[in-house]
Motif scaffolding. Structure first.
Motif, mmCIF file in Angstrom:
data_model
loop_
_atom_site.group_PDB
_atom_site.id
_atom_site.type_symbol
_atom_site.label_atom_id
_atom_site.label_comp_id
_atom_site.label_asym_id
_atom_site.label_seq_id
_atom_site.Cartn_x
_atom_site.Cartn_y
_atom_site.Cartn_z
ATOM 1 N N GLY A 184 -64.495 -27.604 35.740
ATOM 2 C CA GLY A 184 -65.598 -27.627 34.796
ATOM 3 C C GLY A 184 -66.267 -26.278 34.651
ATOM 4 O O GLY A 184 -66.536 -25.812 33.533
ATOM 5 N N VAL A 185 -66.538 -25.616 35.776
ATOM 6 C CA VAL A 185 -67.204 -24.315 35.742
ATOM 7 C C VAL A 185 -66.313 -23.251 35.112
ATOM 8 O O VAL A 185 -66.798 -22.389 34.364
ATOM 9 N N GLU A 186 -65.016 -23.306 35.370
ATOM 10 C CA GLU A 186 -64.109 -22.325 34.757
ATOM 11 C C GLU A 186 -64.090 -22.462 33.241
ATOM 12 O O GLU A 186 -64.169 -21.452 32.512
ATOM 13 N N PHE A 187 -63.981 -23.678 32.730
ATOM 14 C CA PHE A 187 -63.978 -23.857 31.277
ATOM 15 C C PHE A 187 -65.339 -23.522 30.671
ATOM 16 O O PHE A 187 -65.411 -22.954 29.578
ATOM 17 N N ALA A 188 -66.407 -23.847 31.362
ATOM 18 C CA ALA A 188 -67.738 -23.487 30.879
ATOM 19 C C ALA A 188 -67.861 -21.974 30.770
ATOM 20 O O ALA A 188 -68.394 -21.441 29.782
ATOM 21 N N SER A 189 -67.348 -21.279 31.777
ATOM 22 C CA SER A 189 -67.395 -19.815 31.793
ATOM 23 C C SER A 189 -66.575 -19.232 30.646
ATOM 24 O O SER A 189 -67.037 -18.328 29.928
ATOM 25 N N PHE A 190 -65.371 -19.746 30.453
ATOM 26 C CA PHE A 190 -64.505 -19.251 29.379
ATOM 27 C C PHE A 190 -65.147 -19.429 28.011
ATOM 28 O O PHE A 190 -65.285 -18.476 27.236
ATOM 29 N N TYR A 191 -65.548 -20.660 27.707
ATOM 30 C CA TYR A 191 -66.068 -20.932 26.363
ATOM 31 C C TYR A 191 -67.429 -20.268 26.127
ATOM 32 O O TYR A 191 -67.737 -19.854 25.008
ATOM 33 N N ASN A 192 -68.230 -20.132 27.182
ATOM 34 C CA ASN A 192 -69.500 -19.426 27.025
ATOM 35 C C ASN A 192 -69.256 -17.956 26.687
ATOM 36 O O ASN A 192 -69.890 -17.396 25.778
#
Length: 464
Positions: A184-192
């Motif tokens: 979750g944190v990795e995808f949040a970081s990418f899309y942010n």
């Protein structure tokens, strides 16, 4: 007539294909059964292609902040289709590499859906055709899949699993990430970093809940500073497509339920082991909440049936699966390998900033009754970190005050996923603080912070 082998492996992920190679090295006749693509989820849909995406977002972030390095980068933008294409090409290249390794090691690859029909027997369905295999030993390495919300199955349009999130046809404008574990944190970081307005919902009191509390707190501040909205201690009571987006019913800490609309949602609430419909029930293979129960060598309760990787339970990590594969094969081949020690398996989150850890958190060590010496060193005290423009983060080490044993190590900051292996090796070698203090660390490097953290635990830090 069935084809006969010493070992048949069901599943070709990082556990299965590594086990196959090691078995071949030991002189066994090996076959591997795969229903999709060699390399499994990790190589094709997980570890590797996500890191390709995160590398893109990292570079995009640096381009947008070029002035801080004395550079100019005007009209910075991206082509989403090309970003995804690069990620898929990276996965494709490695898939081809695994094919080459199978050929090099004389491992027979059987494509199709495999089922264990009896002890030592497998049936592989290939369309209208069925292939029968026999083996002295069978390793189940079927992995796991993303867990759906019970009230909202992923549709690939506005409600995504990690697989959908890796191949977007459109960029989310307002993204809801459900779950704040590593995925979750990795995808949040990418899309942010790519420009989306991101919100993370987490039921537990803090994000990255398996990490040390100080690491979680640091990440909370860092991600909030980047513009990500974090809702901890918050539940999700509903999620449904709504027009061109998705509407979420979010239950906040105060008990109030608020409806909010997002363009997309990513469900990252864990995994489900792939143990159904592969013949385990009929053989009486014991499971626990779907995960196959094994001993420290990968043996199940049924003679000749072994299991490795995500299908056996946490931690759900590729490197854990690979190591389990090596142990199982060496044991079934008559060797005397060490048993798996899960306490020495490192965990990594490849967000910005990165997170890495091994061993006990400070809280867990206290709960276990240890008297502790704890060291902590900040990135701001390291010359290389300052030169890189990456001065945020820290390294933390937890020692047994009585014996000097390194009980745990926890890092947050740039490139810590590369640094953590130093502490993993130290734990494997049963190193104490004395050896770590006497080790020479190259200057200038980020690794000097590892030395300083150890020194700090004993009141000897030089640069802080």
């Amino acid at each position: 007539m069935a084809d006969t082998y010493d070992l048949v492996i069901l599943g070709s992920g990082p556990g299965g294909y590594v086990a196959a190679i090691r078995a071949s090295q030991l002189g066994l006749k090996v076959a591997i059964v795969e229903r999709e693509r060699l390399g499994g989820i990790c190589l094709n849909w997980g570890c590797i292609p996500t890191k390709a995406l995160l590398r893109t977002s990292e570079i995009y972030h640096y381009m947008q902040n070029a002035e801080s390095y004395g550079l100019k980068a005007d009209n910075v933008g991206f082509d989403l289709a090309k970003v995804v294409d690069r990620s898929r090409k990276v996965a494709g290249q490695l898939n081809a590499g695994v094919k080459g390794l199978m050929k090099k090691n004389k491992v027979t690859v059987v494509e199709g859906v495999g089922t264990v029909t009896a002890k030592g027997k497998l049936s592989v369905k290939q369309g209208d055709k069925t292939v029968e295999l026999e083996a002295k030993n069978i390793i189940v390495a079927t992995g796991a899949r993303a867990r759906d919300l019970p009230f909202a199955k992923a549709d690939g349009k506005t409600i995504w699993t990690y697989r959908h999130a890796m191949v977007p046809t459109e960029m989310p404008t307002k993204l809801l990430v459900i779950g704040s574990g590593a995925i979750g944190v990795e995808f949040a970081s990418f899309y942010n970093d790519m420009g989306a307005d991101v919100t993370i919902v987490e039921m537990l009191p803090r994000i990255l809940p398996v990490e040390d509390e100080e690491v979680s707190a640091f990440m909370d501040k860092a991600l909030t500073k980047q513009g990500i909205k974090l809702l901890t201690g918050t539940g999700l009571e509903g999620l449904a497509p709504s027009g061109s987006g998705v509407t979420a019913k979010i239950k906040h800490k105060d008990g109030k339920v608020v409806e909010e609309t997002f363009s997309h949602a990513i469900v990252a609430i864990g995994i489900v082991p792939n143990t159904e419909n592969i013949g385990l029930e009929a053989l009486g293979v014991e499971t626990d909440r779907g995960h196959i129960k094994t001993d420290g060598y990968g043996r199940t309760n049924v003679d000749g049936i072994w299991a490795i990787g995500d299908v056996t339970g946490a931690p759900w990590l590729a490197h854990k699966a690979s190591h389990e594969g090596i142990i199982a094969v060496e044991k079934l081949a008559g060797g005397s390998p060490h048993q798996m020690d899960k306490a020495n398996i490192p965990g990594c989150t490849y967000s910005r900033p990165q997170v890495a850890s091994v061993g006990m958190t400070e809280a867990k060590a206290k709960e276990a009754g240890y008297e502790l010496k704890v060291g902590k060193f900040p990135f701001i005290g390291n010359g290389k970190a300052i030169a890189l423009g990456e001065a945020e983060g820290f390294v933390k080490t937890v020692f047994d005050a009585k014996t000097g044993e390194l009980l745990g190590a926890h890092m947050v900051g740039a490139e810590v996923t590369e640094l953590i292996q130093g502490y993993v090796v130290a734990r494997q070698l049963e190193t104490t603080e004395a050896e770590l203090m006497e080790t020479v660390f190259a200057h200038p490097t980020l690794s000097e912070m590892m030395h300083e953290s150890v020194l700090g635990a004993y009141g000897r830090s030089i640069h802080y």
